[in-house]
Design a protein around this motif. Structure first.
Motif, mmCIF file in Angstrom:
data_model
loop_
_atom_site.group_PDB
_atom_site.id
_atom_site.type_symbol
_atom_site.label_atom_id
_atom_site.label_comp_id
_atom_site.label_asym_id
_atom_site.label_seq_id
_atom_site.Cartn_x
_atom_site.Cartn_y
_atom_site.Cartn_z
ATOM 1 N N TYR A 105 0.836 -1.196 0.000
ATOM 2 C CA TYR A 105 0.000 0.000 0.000
ATOM 3 C C TYR A 105 0.876 1.253 0.000
ATOM 4 C CZ TYR A 105 -3.436 -3.445 1.615
ATOM 5 O OH TYR A 105 -4.243 -4.556 1.738
ATOM 6 N N LEU A 106 0.621 2.166 -0.958
ATOM 7 C CA LEU A 106 1.297 3.457 -1.011
ATOM 8 C C LEU A 106 0.303 4.540 -0.586
ATOM 9 C CD1 LEU A 106 3.237 3.421 -4.427
ATOM 10 C CD2 LEU A 106 4.153 3.043 -2.151
ATOM 11 N N TYR A 107 0.637 5.277 0.470
ATOM 12 C CA TYR A 107 -0.212 6.368 0.951
ATOM 13 C C TYR A 107 0.391 7.692 0.469
ATOM 14 C CZ TYR A 107 -2.159 2.796 4.047
ATOM 15 O OH TYR A 107 -2.753 1.658 4.546
ATOM 16 N N SER A 108 -0.384 8.461 -0.290
ATOM 17 C CA SER A 108 0.157 9.686 -0.879
ATOM 18 C C SER A 108 -0.866 10.821 -0.815
ATOM 19 C CB SER A 108 0.547 9.426 -2.337
ATOM 20 O OG SER A 108 -0.611 9.338 -3.155
ATOM 21 N N ASN A 109 -0.451 11.985 -1.336
ATOM 22 C CA ASN A 109 -1.333 13.150 -1.383
ATOM 23 C C ASN A 109 -2.037 13.286 -2.733
ATOM 24 O OD1 ASN A 109 0.985 13.814 -2.817
ATOM 25 N ND2 ASN A 109 0.916 15.985 -2.254
ATOM 26 N N ASP A 110 -2.082 12.203 -3.510
ATOM 27 C CA ASP A 110 -2.846 12.197 -4.750
ATOM 28 C C ASP A 110 -4.322 12.389 -4.390
ATOM 29 O OD1 ASP A 110 -4.341 11.567 -7.012
ATOM 30 O OD2 ASP A 110 -2.954 10.019 -7.693
ATOM 31 N N PRO A 111 -4.955 13.475 -4.820
ATOM 32 C CA PRO A 111 -6.344 13.744 -4.413
ATOM 33 C C PRO A 111 -7.354 12.752 -4.978
ATOM 34 C CG PRO A 111 -5.647 15.306 -6.092
ATOM 35 C CD PRO A 111 -4.419 14.531 -5.704
ATOM 36 N N THR A 112 -6.986 12.040 -6.031
ATOM 37 C CA THR A 112 -7.922 11.089 -6.639
ATOM 38 C C THR A 112 -7.826 9.704 -6.030
ATOM 39 O OG1 THR A 112 -6.372 10.459 -8.395
ATOM 40 C CG2 THR A 112 -7.816 12.352 -8.820
ATOM 41 N N GLN A 113 -6.674 9.367 -5.397
ATOM 42 C CA GLN A 113 -6.506 8.070 -4.755
ATOM 43 C C GLN A 113 -5.418 8.198 -3.682
ATOM 44 O OE1 GLN A 113 -5.143 5.132 -7.572
ATOM 45 N NE2 GLN A 113 -3.451 6.394 -8.305
ATOM 46 N N SER A 114 -5.864 8.317 -2.456
ATOM 47 C CA SER A 114 -4.912 8.510 -1.358
ATOM 48 C C SER A 114 -4.132 7.232 -1.048
ATOM 49 C CB SER A 114 -5.646 8.978 -0.108
ATOM 50 O OG SER A 114 -6.624 8.018 0.292
ATOM 51 N N VAL A 115 -4.685 6.077 -1.447
ATOM 52 C CA VAL A 115 -4.003 4.795 -1.229
ATOM 53 C C VAL A 115 -3.942 4.049 -2.565
ATOM 54 C CG1 VAL A 115 -3.953 2.626 0.044
ATOM 55 C CG2 VAL A 115 -4.919 4.665 1.115
ATOM 56 N N THR A 116 -2.722 3.733 -2.986
ATOM 57 C CA THR A 116 -2.506 2.964 -4.213
ATOM 58 C C THR A 116 -2.034 1.568 -3.849
ATOM 59 O OG1 THR A 116 -1.892 4.965 -5.431
ATOM 60 C CG2 THR A 116 -1.241 2.857 -6.398
ATOM 61 N N GLN A 117 -2.624 0.536 -4.442
ATOM 62 C CA GLN A 117 -2.282 -0.847 -4.119
ATOM 63 C C GLN A 117 -1.455 -1.492 -5.228
ATOM 64 O OE1 GLN A 117 -5.673 -3.150 -2.887
ATOM 65 N NE2 GLN A 117 -6.513 -1.516 -1.626
ATOM 66 N N LEU A 118 -0.395 -2.184 -4.804
ATOM 67 C CA LEU A 118 0.462 -2.946 -5.715
ATOM 68 C C LEU A 118 0.364 -4.412 -5.313
ATOM 69 C CD1 LEU A 118 3.614 -0.641 -5.439
ATOM 70 C CD2 LEU A 118 1.734 -0.446 -7.079
ATOM 71 N N TYR A 119 0.437 -5.324 -6.293
ATOM 72 C CA TYR A 119 0.237 -6.739 -5.997
ATOM 73 C C TYR A 119 1.419 -7.591 -6.477
ATOM 74 C CZ TYR A 119 -4.561 -5.096 -5.460
ATOM 75 O OH TYR A 119 -5.678 -4.402 -5.075
ATOM 76 N N ILE A 120 1.793 -8.554 -5.620
ATOM 77 C CA ILE A 120 2.763 -9.589 -5.980
ATOM 78 C C ILE A 120 2.040 -10.920 -5.830
ATOM 79 C CG2 ILE A 120 4.949 -10.699 -5.382
ATOM 80 C CD1 ILE A 120 5.880 -8.074 -4.220
ATOM 81 N N ARG A 121 2.028 -11.718 -6.892
ATOM 82 C CA ARG A 121 1.280 -12.971 -6.835
ATOM 83 C C ARG A 121 2.036 -14.082 -7.544
ATOM 84 N NH1 ARG A 121 -3.922 -12.076 -7.923
ATOM 85 N NH2 ARG A 121 -3.777 -9.808 -8.091
ATOM 86 N N GLY A 122 1.684 -15.309 -7.194
ATOM 87 C CA GLY A 122 2.298 -16.471 -7.817
ATOM 88 C C GLY A 122 1.958 -17.731 -7.047
ATOM 89 N N THR A 123 2.669 -18.817 -7.370
ATOM 90 C CA THR A 123 2.429 -20.107 -6.721
ATOM 91 C C THR A 123 3.713 -20.592 -6.071
ATOM 92 O OG1 THR A 123 0.757 -20.679 -8.372
ATOM 93 C CG2 THR A 123 1.655 -22.485 -7.062
ATOM 94 N N VAL A 124 3.592 -21.016 -4.813
ATOM 95 C CA VAL A 124 4.738 -21.538 -4.061
ATOM 96 C C VAL A 124 4.587 -23.049 -3.934
ATOM 97 C CG1 VAL A 124 6.022 -21.464 -1.901
ATOM 98 C CG2 VAL A 124 4.942 -19.381 -2.774
ATOM 99 N N GLN A 125 5.612 -23.774 -4.368
ATOM 100 C CA GLN A 125 5.587 -25.239 -4.329
ATOM 101 C C GLN A 125 6.714 -25.746 -3.440
ATOM 102 O OE1 GLN A 125 5.080 -27.529 -8.068
ATOM 103 N NE2 GLN A 125 7.017 -28.508 -7.542
ATOM 104 N N GLU A 126 6.412 -26.736 -2.621
ATOM 105 C CA GLU A 126 7.442 -27.341 -1.780
ATOM 106 C C GLU A 126 8.363 -28.206 -2.639
ATOM 107 O OE1 GLU A 126 4.928 -29.357 1.051
ATOM 108 O OE2 GLU A 126 5.451 -27.892 2.592
#
Length: 233
Positions: A105-126
């Protein structure tokens, strides 16, 4: 007189007009990153890039991740108009299995979106699968030996060695049916538990060292309740 009054009024209003017109805008190049498939224990590093596409300084108040397994480092807290910023992230896959999604989560002074979300995804295998992952001996009897088996399967892409088998409780004994696993092959860990008289619970681990850099040690939890003899029996 009127001219001087209008001039003073204009000077007072200029900052407010400028402030109202200028605003920052946080634009992310790619807010969703997929690392595909990795083995548990590996670390994934990725850098998110974003731009201040507005016409006023972008202020990043703070950066937060959805769990302690993901670290995030911000290049700068102030991004000028038209400038580029970066968030360097590291995801530690230890203790994870299956599909995962982590959010930054990025918290900024952007008046249109005060919180910007970034995602890391994938599959973890043993790299080495344990089946079952833990052993419940259930109803144990003092002085009687009960046996359980755990299958180890090499799901990686190279042969693995097994060594230095240990147990953490004197009531446990264990052996493994092979000291090396070719790709796709399995071996069994045979576990025997013999609880002592007066013992209410049994708890311990079977520990095996491996040649895997991602999973250098296997820990198999073993536990169970011990039946208490009734008086007069």
């Amino acid at each position: 007189m009127i001219y001087r009054f209008l001039l003073v009024l204009l000077v007072l209003l200029l900052p407010a007009i400028a402030f109202g017109e200028g605003s920052p805008r946080l634009a992310v190049e790619n807010a969703d990153y997929s690392f595909g498939k990795i083995y548990a224990g590996m670390k994934v590093e990725h850098t998110f890039r974003f731009k201040n596409s507005g016409d006023a300084p972008l202020m990043i108040d703070r950066v937060r991740s959805s769990c302690g397994c993901t670290a995030a480092l911000l290049s700068s807290t102030i991004i000028g108009a038209g400038e580029i910023g970066e968030v360097k992230t590291t995801f530690d896959s230890a203790r994870f299995k299956g599909a995962v999604v982590k959010t930054i989560y990025l918290y900024s002074n952007d008046p249109t979106q005060s919180v910007t979300q970034l995602y890391i995804r994938g599959t973890v295998q043993e790299e080495i699968e344990q089946e079952p992952a833990k052993v419940d001996m259930r109803a144990l009897v003092p002085g009687a030996t009960k046996e359980a088996r755990v299958t180890l399967t090499n799901q990686g892409d190279k042969e693995l060695l097994l060594s230095n088998l240990q147990v953490t409780a004197s009531e446990l004994k264990a052996e493994v049916t092979a000291d090396r696993l070719a790709v796709g092959e399995s071996a069994e860990v045979i576990i025997r538990a013999t609880p002592k008289e007066g013992q209410a619970h049994l708890s311990g681990y079977v520990i095996i060292s491996t040649s895997s850099a991602n999973m250098p040690e296997l820990r198999i939890p073993v536990y169970g309740a011990v039946a208490v003899a009734k008086p007069g029996t």
